[in-house]
Design an enzyme around this catalytic site. Structure first.
Site, PDB file in Angstrom:
ATOM      1  N   GLU A  18       1.509  -3.757   5.684  1.00  0.00           N
ATOM      2  CA  GLU A  18       0.896  -3.523   4.555  1.00  0.00           C
ATOM      3  C   GLU A  18       1.449  -4.370   3.219  1.00  0.00           C
ATOM      4  O   GLU A  18       0.842  -4.065   2.100  1.00  0.00           O
ATOM      5  CB  GLU A  18       0.957  -2.085   4.231  1.00  0.00           C
ATOM      6  CG  GLU A  18       2.351  -1.555   3.860  1.00  0.00           C
ATOM      7  CD  GLU A  18       3.205  -0.846   4.994  1.00  0.00           C
ATOM      8  OE1 GLU A  18       3.979  -0.345   4.662  1.00  0.00           O
ATOM      9  OE2 GLU A  18       2.898  -1.533   6.029  1.00  0.00           O
TER      10      GLU A  18
ATOM     11  N   ILE B 129       0.969  -1.326  -0.038  1.00  0.00           N
ATOM     12  CA  ILE B 129      -0.112  -0.054   0.088  1.00  0.00           C
ATOM     13  C   ILE B 129       0.758   1.142  -0.035  1.00  0.00           C
ATOM     14  O   ILE B 129       1.565   1.283   0.776  1.00  0.00           O
ATOM     15  CB  ILE B 129      -0.968   0.022   1.093  1.00  0.00           C
ATOM     16  CG1 ILE B 129      -1.718  -1.358   1.148  1.00  0.00           C
ATOM     17  CG2 ILE B 129      -1.757   1.241   1.242  1.00  0.00           C
ATOM     18  CD1 ILE B 129      -2.822  -1.360   2.391  1.00  0.00           C
TER      19      ILE B 129
END
Length: 744
Positions: free
Chosen positions: A661, A619
């Site tokens: 992430e 991300i």
């Protein structure tokens, strides 16, 4: 003639006492053999239970080590709590982790990680040094000596396992198991302090003891113990006086096959031999009395012969009494002569019954008290009926009865009464009977003690948390408890099954349950027996252990033990799920993903021309999401991203969260162009719609690195190349896809 008689008597007494001594020796040896066999079976059963407990702790430690490597700190703390709750309360005192320098970096007892324990070093602990020795020890469970915990302040047995990643030893996972908890488990079985059960390491260090645990923790058994002198032996026995409490015991020990521990069980020698000792003491006393009586009667016979003043019938009575004395150890004699005559007892009866002479003799010395008044009211009818049957039947046999008689002090004594007819009338009925009486109170006490022990065994078997089936060497059923009958689907009374052969028992079972007890069924070997896990009634999972019972290679039969392991299996499945799934997103974790990738690469190598694509996703600017909106919002974004990834994949594709992430996807049978298009479709789908959170809509983009594998590449190599492509995508500005091709 008289001299010859004395020679015969002396020779007989010598033979009699020699045989009595030999019999006492055999009885003592038999009692010792029974005691040794009993503790050998008990120590074997306790060793099996200890092995099962350590396997469970070994599995828990292995799962926690993987969780430390692959889960966030709070998730690992939750896994540690689950591990403590999976065992009885108080069993695991602490779960800890130290780094490679021995610094304690995690403790389940520390509510503020990284503060109070940061300065604590475990480098001097034996269990830490065992994992960092040279050459380096393998990745297995280490059982340490009991130590006083620096945080729990309790004695604990430390079970430790190294934490390795990519061949590098990063630290040590520590399970602190309460030593007192282990000892309480032993003391609940061995409640009598005269008996003892202990668990020690192979170097002799105490792990647990049923009694006096505070006096042995931190110490070791003496070096002359049998299991320390014979390290190659798996089991054995010995007799010693324990220095800790001064009790002489028979000990039997078993060495655990998969862990460096020894289980030893000891029973008090005095306690084990007490019934035999009491019986022998009584026998010696009776034999001594008999010998003295014999000598006295020989003197009487000699006197009668020298004086020749007695009639031939009196000499025959003396001879008959001497004959009875020679062939039985007795406390006194009695006689009966002719119909309607009373039974005449000698004075020994009243001495035995503690009746003062004034209560049973008149001024002329004749008996005034009827002996029947001293027989227990419940036994008198039976005794009189037996005596009447003996007098009215012409058989040539021995009259025998055992009755209770009341003493002058109000007590009860068991008396054995025996007699033989020395004269019979023309019809063959007894006309003259001479007999003996013997105090057998101690023998009845021993019999009652054995009966009580049998009842205790029956109660123990009925309350045993599992099924028990025992057969003798002839394959006949000798014991079957209620739980075993219930799980085997048997509804007949258990006594109706005793004595059945093994094949007859199998015929009463349905085919599924009969297979549990079939020797031909494939089973895993376990020491002298076998173990099998089966589906039982009502959804239970049963563990069936078949154990051959022997003593010094002499077969004694076999026993089947049935345990309900349903709850254990449920916990194992739960722990397996925790070990392979990311708790936040529900996606597979790194460990599970690597296994999936290895299988996919194997299939690609077995089918030339097919490819396997691996994506690494990250991300963009995720740290800003956490810093701006907080971690709960960040977690919601991760969960929504996982949902969109699932919706974007084909059946058979796998998405996983590797940590933070960072996500990964494996796509099988995917051409390079299709893989690139798929990656862009996923990227666009994520960027197209904002993520709805409690902080409002948040737009998220991802960078994707794609690697293709068609040759003989390792899973770690393919993932590394995809990671390099991801790094390039970030360097080129993020929110893009970069394809990496290996040069083959």
């Amino acid at each position: 003639m008289l001299l010859a008689s004395w020679v015969v008597v002396i020779a007989f007494m010598a033979i009699y006492w020699t045989q009595a001594l030999s019999t006492a020796t055999r009885q003592t040896q038999l009692a010792e053999d029974l005691a040794r066999r009993g503790i050998a079976q008990t120590s074997h059963a306790l060793a099996l239970q200890t092995e099962t407990m350590l396997r469970k702790l070994d599995y828990v430690s292995e799962q926690l080590a993987d969780d430390w490597l692959n889960k966030p700190h709070e998730a690992f703390r939750q896994a540690a709590r689950h591990a403590q709750q999976a065992l009885p309360e108080g069993a695991i005192l602490n779960v800890g982790v130290s780094d490679a320098q021995g610094r304690f970096i995690f403790s389940a007892l520390d509510p503020h990680p990284g503060t109070a324990i940061s300065a604590v070093s475990m480098a001097d602990r034996e269990y830490f040094q065992a994992h960092f020795q040279t050459p380096r020890s393998p990745n297995h469970l280490h059982v340490g000596k009991p130590i006083l915990g620096r945080f729990s302040h309790e004695w604990a047995v430390v079970l430790s396992r190294p934490i390795d990643r990519d061949g590098q030893r990063l630290g040590v996972l520590i399970l602190s198991v309460s030593a007192k908890y282990l000892s309480r488990a032993l003391s609940q079985v061995y409640t009598d302090p005269q008996d003892a059960a202990l668990i020690v390491r192979n170097d002799g260090s105490y792990i647990a003891r049923s009694h006096l645990i505070d006096q042995v923790l931190g110490k070791a058994v003496p070096r002359d113990r049998d299991f320390l002198q014979r390290p190659q032996q798996t089991h054995g026995q010995y007799l010693i006086t324990a220095p800790i409490d001064g009790v002489e015991r028979y000990y039997a020990w078993h060495r655990l096959p998969h862990y460096p521990l020894i289980v030893s069980v000891g029973i008090s020698k005095a306690k084990a031999l007490a019934p035999v000792t009491l019986a022998q003491q009584d026998a010696w006393r009776r034999n001594a009395i008999g010998s003295v009586v014999l000598v006295l009667m020989m003197l009487v016979v000699s006197h009668l012969r020298w004086k020749a003043a007695r009639q031939a019938t009196q000499l025959r009575v003396a001879h008959e009494r001497m004959h009875l004395t020679l062939h039985s150890a007795h406390n006194g004699v009695w006689s009966w002569h002719g119909q309607g005559q009373a039974v005449e007892w000698d004075g020994g009866l009243w001495d035995m019954l503690e009746v003062p002479p004034a209560d049973h003799q008149g001024v002329d010395g004749r008996r005034q008290t009827d002996w029947k008044a001293f027989v227990h009211p419940q036994d008198l009818p039976r005794l009189l009926q037996a005596w009447e049957n003996y007098l009215t039947h012409p058989q040539d046999g021995v009259f025998a009865a055992e009755v209770r008689m009341r003493t002058g002090s109000g007590g009860i004594k068991w008396v054995a009464v025996r007699a033989r007819a020395v004269e019979r009338d023309a019809a063959g009925l007894p006309a003259w009977v001479v007999g003996t009486y013997t105090d057998i109170t101690d023998r009845h006490a021993v019999d009652e003690s054995l009966l009580i022990e049998r009842r205790r065994l029956d109660v123990l078997l009925e309350r045993f948390p599992g099924g028990v089936l025992m057969e003798d060497t002839a394959d006949r059923v000798v014991l079957l408890n209620r739980v075993a009958m219930e799980w085997m689907g048997l509804s007949v009374p258990d006594k109706a099954l005793i004595g059945l052969t093994h094949e007859q028992l199998l015929q009463r079972l349905d085919p599924q349950r009969a297979a549990w007890l079939s020797a031909a069924h494939p089973q895993e070997r376990r020491e002298s027996g076998t173990t099998l896990e089966v589906e039982g009634p009502a959804g239970r999972v049963l563990e069936i252990k078949r154990i051959e019972i022997s003593d010094s290679d002499e077969p004694l039969g076999r026993v089947w033990l049935l345990y309900d392991i349903t709850e254990r299996k449920r916990r194992e499945r739960h722990l397996t799920a925790l070990a392979s799934t990311d708790s936040l997103t529900g996606l597979p974790n790194r460990r599970s993903f690597m296994a999936t990738l290895e299988h996919a690469l194997g299939r690609a190598q077995s089918r030339p021309g097919t490819g396997c694509a691996v994506m690494m996703l990250d991300i963009d600017w995720f740290k800003q999401v956490n810093d701006t909106h907080g971690h709960p919002v960040g977690d919601a974004v991760l969960q929504e991203l996982a949902a969109r990834l699932r919706a974007s994949l084909r059946q058979g594709d796998t998405a996983a969260r590797l940590g933070g992430e960072e996500f990964a996807i494996v796509l099988e049978e995917m051409a390079p162009a299709d893989a690139l298009n798929k990656a862009n479709a996923i990227r666009e789908r994520i960027a197209a719609l904002p993520f709805s959170t409690t902080a409002g809509d948040i737009r998220v983009t991802v960078s994707i690195g794609v690697a293709l594998a068609t040759g003989r590449l390792l899973a770690s190599d393919v993932l590394s190349t995809a990671d390099q492509a991801l790094y390039q995508a970030k360097q080129e500005g993020r929110n893009r896809v970069v394809l990496w091709r290996p040069t083959l």
